[in-house]
Design a protein around this motif. Structure first.
Motif, PDB file in Angstrom:
ATOM      1  N   UNK A   1       4.477   7.580  -1.149  1.00 26.67           N
ATOM      2  CA  UNK A   1       4.496   6.247  -0.550  1.00 26.67           C
ATOM      3  C   UNK A   1       5.274   6.267   0.758  1.00 26.67           C
ATOM      4  N   UNK A   2       6.420   6.942   0.764  1.00 27.00           N
ATOM      5  CA  UNK A   2       7.233   7.035   1.981  1.00 27.00           C
ATOM      6  C   UNK A   2       6.451   7.728   3.096  1.00 27.00           C
ATOM      7  N   UNK A   3       5.778   8.826   2.773  1.00 27.67           N
ATOM      8  CA  UNK A   3       4.997   9.557   3.771  1.00 27.67           C
ATOM      9  C   UNK A   3       3.874   8.681   4.325  1.00 27.67           C
ATOM     10  N   UNK A   4       3.203   7.935   3.446  1.00 25.70           N
ATOM     11  CA  UNK A   4       2.107   7.062   3.858  1.00 25.70           C
ATOM     12  C   UNK A   4       2.618   5.955   4.786  1.00 25.70           C
ATOM     13  N   UNK A   5       3.705   5.300   4.386  1.00 21.13           N
ATOM     14  CA  UNK A   5       4.252   4.184   5.170  1.00 21.13           C
ATOM     15  C   UNK A   5       4.741   4.667   6.533  1.00 21.13           C
ATOM     16  N   UNK A   6       5.389   5.826   6.580  1.00 20.01           N
ATOM     17  CA  UNK A   6       5.837   6.364   7.866  1.00 20.01           C
ATOM     18  C   UNK A   6       4.654   6.636   8.786  1.00 20.01           C
ATOM     19  N   UNK A   7       3.590   7.225   8.237  1.00 16.65           N
ATOM     20  CA  UNK A   7       2.405   7.507   9.048  1.00 16.65           C
ATOM     21  C   UNK A   7       1.729   6.208   9.487  1.00 16.65           C
ATOM     22  N   UNK A   8       1.604   5.248   8.579  1.00 14.96           N
ATOM     23  CA  UNK A   8       0.960   3.973   8.907  1.00 14.96           C
ATOM     24  C   UNK A   8       1.731   3.229   9.990  1.00 14.96           C
ATOM     25  N   UNK A   9       3.053   3.307   9.930  1.00 10.43           N
ATOM     26  CA  UNK A   9       3.901   2.599  10.891  1.00 10.43           C
ATOM     27  C   UNK A   9       3.806   3.178  12.296  1.00 10.43           C
ATOM     28  N   UNK A  10       3.292   4.379  12.419  1.00  7.29           N
ATOM     29  CA  UNK A  10       3.149   5.010  13.730  1.00  7.29           C
ATOM     30  C   UNK A  10       1.961   4.447  14.520  1.00  7.29           C
ATOM     31  N   UNK A  11       1.104   3.684  13.849  1.00  5.83           N
ATOM     32  CA  UNK A  11      -0.080   3.129  14.508  1.00  5.83           C
ATOM     33  C   UNK A  11       0.106   1.637  14.766  1.00  5.83           C
ATOM     34  N   UNK A  12      -0.428   1.139  15.894  1.00  5.30           N
ATOM     35  CA  UNK A  12      -0.273  -0.272  16.219  1.00  5.30           C
ATOM     36  C   UNK A  12      -1.203  -1.202  15.432  1.00  5.30           C
ATOM     37  N   UNK A  13      -2.182  -0.649  14.747  1.00  2.78           N
ATOM     38  CA  UNK A  13      -3.158  -1.482  14.029  1.00  2.78           C
ATOM     39  C   UNK A  13      -2.579  -1.996  12.707  1.00  2.78           C
ATOM     40  N   UNK A  14      -3.250  -2.989  12.145  1.00  6.79           N
ATOM     41  CA  UNK A  14      -2.885  -3.535  10.842  1.00  6.79           C
ATOM     42  C   UNK A  14      -3.414  -2.583   9.768  1.00  6.79           C
ATOM     43  N   UNK A  15      -2.577  -2.265   8.776  1.00  7.70           N
ATOM     44  CA  UNK A  15      -2.967  -1.361   7.689  1.00  7.70           C
ATOM     45  C   UNK A  15      -2.783  -2.104   6.372  1.00  7.70           C
ATOM     46  N   UNK A  16      -3.844  -2.178   5.583  1.00 10.90           N
ATOM     47  CA  UNK A  16      -3.774  -2.826   4.273  1.00 10.90           C
ATOM     48  C   UNK A  16      -4.327  -1.879   3.218  1.00 10.90           C
ATOM     49  N   UNK A  17      -3.743  -1.959   2.022  1.00 10.03           N
ATOM     50  CA  UNK A  17      -4.208  -1.172   0.888  1.00 10.03           C
ATOM     51  C   UNK A  17      -4.534  -2.159  -0.231  1.00 10.03           C
ATOM     52  N   UNK A  18      -5.714  -1.967  -0.850  1.00 10.73           N
ATOM     53  CA  UNK A  18      -6.194  -2.883  -1.884  1.00 10.73           C
ATOM     54  C   UNK A  18      -6.421  -2.113  -3.179  1.00 10.73           C
ATOM     55  N   UNK A  19      -5.876  -2.654  -4.272  1.00 12.99           N
ATOM     56  CA  UNK A  19      -6.125  -2.091  -5.602  1.00 12.99           C
ATOM     57  C   UNK A  19      -6.265  -3.247  -6.573  1.00 12.99           C
ATOM     58  N   UNK A  20      -7.350  -3.245  -7.311  1.00  5.85           N
ATOM     59  CA  UNK A  20      -7.547  -4.266  -8.339  1.00  5.85           C
ATOM     60  C   UNK A  20      -7.470  -5.695  -7.833  1.00  5.85           C
TER      61      UNK A  20
ATOM     62  N   UNK B   1      -8.658   0.863  -1.777  1.00  6.46           N
ATOM     63  CA  UNK B   1      -9.388   0.662  -0.527  1.00  6.46           C
ATOM     64  C   UNK B   1      -8.379   0.567   0.607  1.00  6.46           C
ATOM     65  N   UNK B   2      -8.632   1.336   1.638  1.00  8.54           N
ATOM     66  CA  UNK B   2      -7.803   1.333   2.835  1.00  8.54           C
ATOM     67  C   UNK B   2      -8.543   0.547   3.909  1.00  8.54           C
ATOM     68  N   UNK B   3      -7.876  -0.464   4.460  1.00  5.89           N
ATOM     69  CA  UNK B   3      -8.429  -1.252   5.566  1.00  5.89           C
ATOM     70  C   UNK B   3      -7.519  -1.089   6.775  1.00  5.89           C
ATOM     71  N   UNK B   4      -8.103  -0.731   7.901  1.00  6.26           N
ATOM     72  CA  UNK B   4      -7.355  -0.665   9.155  1.00  6.26           C
ATOM     73  C   UNK B   4      -8.092  -1.514  10.184  1.00  6.26           C
ATOM     74  N   UNK B   5      -7.312  -2.253  10.962  1.00  4.42           N
ATOM     75  CA  UNK B   5      -7.919  -3.174  11.909  1.00  4.42           C
ATOM     76  C   UNK B   5      -7.073  -3.237  13.175  1.00  4.42           C
ATOM     77  N   UNK B   6      -7.702  -2.916  14.297  1.00  4.02           N
ATOM     78  CA  UNK B   6      -7.012  -3.042  15.572  1.00  4.02           C
ATOM     79  C   UNK B   6      -7.014  -1.752  16.365  1.00  4.02           C
ATOM     80  N   UNK B   7      -6.073  -1.683  17.282  1.00  3.02           N
ATOM     81  CA  UNK B   7      -5.959  -0.551  18.189  1.00  3.02           C
ATOM     82  C   UNK B   7      -5.687   0.742  17.420  1.00  3.02           C
TER      83      UNK B   7
END
Length: 87
Positions: free
Chosen positions: A19-38, A62-68
């Motif tokens: 989770x830490x690795x994912x959040x650090x990587x996601x935070x490096x991008x300017x786009x919105x990142x959402x994760x969907x489960x159930x 499901x991984x949703x990314x939106x933006x730059x």
């Protein structure tokens, strides 16, 4: 917006370390990142939110990314969702 579903391959699921690795990587991008489960959708840039999903081995998320830079984010984050982490 890009949306794709993945199966979690890590035998221990998505605990604190991945989770830490994912959040650090996601935070490096300017786009919105959402994760969907159930039917629950959380901010993929928040460790606490990600951990509340309780993602286990073989769960589909499901991984949703939106933006730059959404394509780059999708490529990077999809690898982290399907990676098997050393315990």
């Amino acid at each position: 917006m890009i949306s794709q579903t993945y199966t979690i391959l890590n035998p221990s699921g998505f605990h604190a370390r991945p989770t830490k690795a994912f959040v650090q990587a996601a935070s490096a991008f300017p786009c919105k990142v959402s994760v969907i489960k159930g039917g629950r959708k959380v901010n993929g840039k928040s460790s606490l939110s990600m951990l509340t999903l309780g993602i286990q081995h073989n769960d589909e998320v499901t991984l949703e990314v939106d933006g730059e830079q959404e394509e780059q984010a999708q490529n990077t984050l999809s690898e982290l969702l399907t990676k098997i982490y050393e315990e």
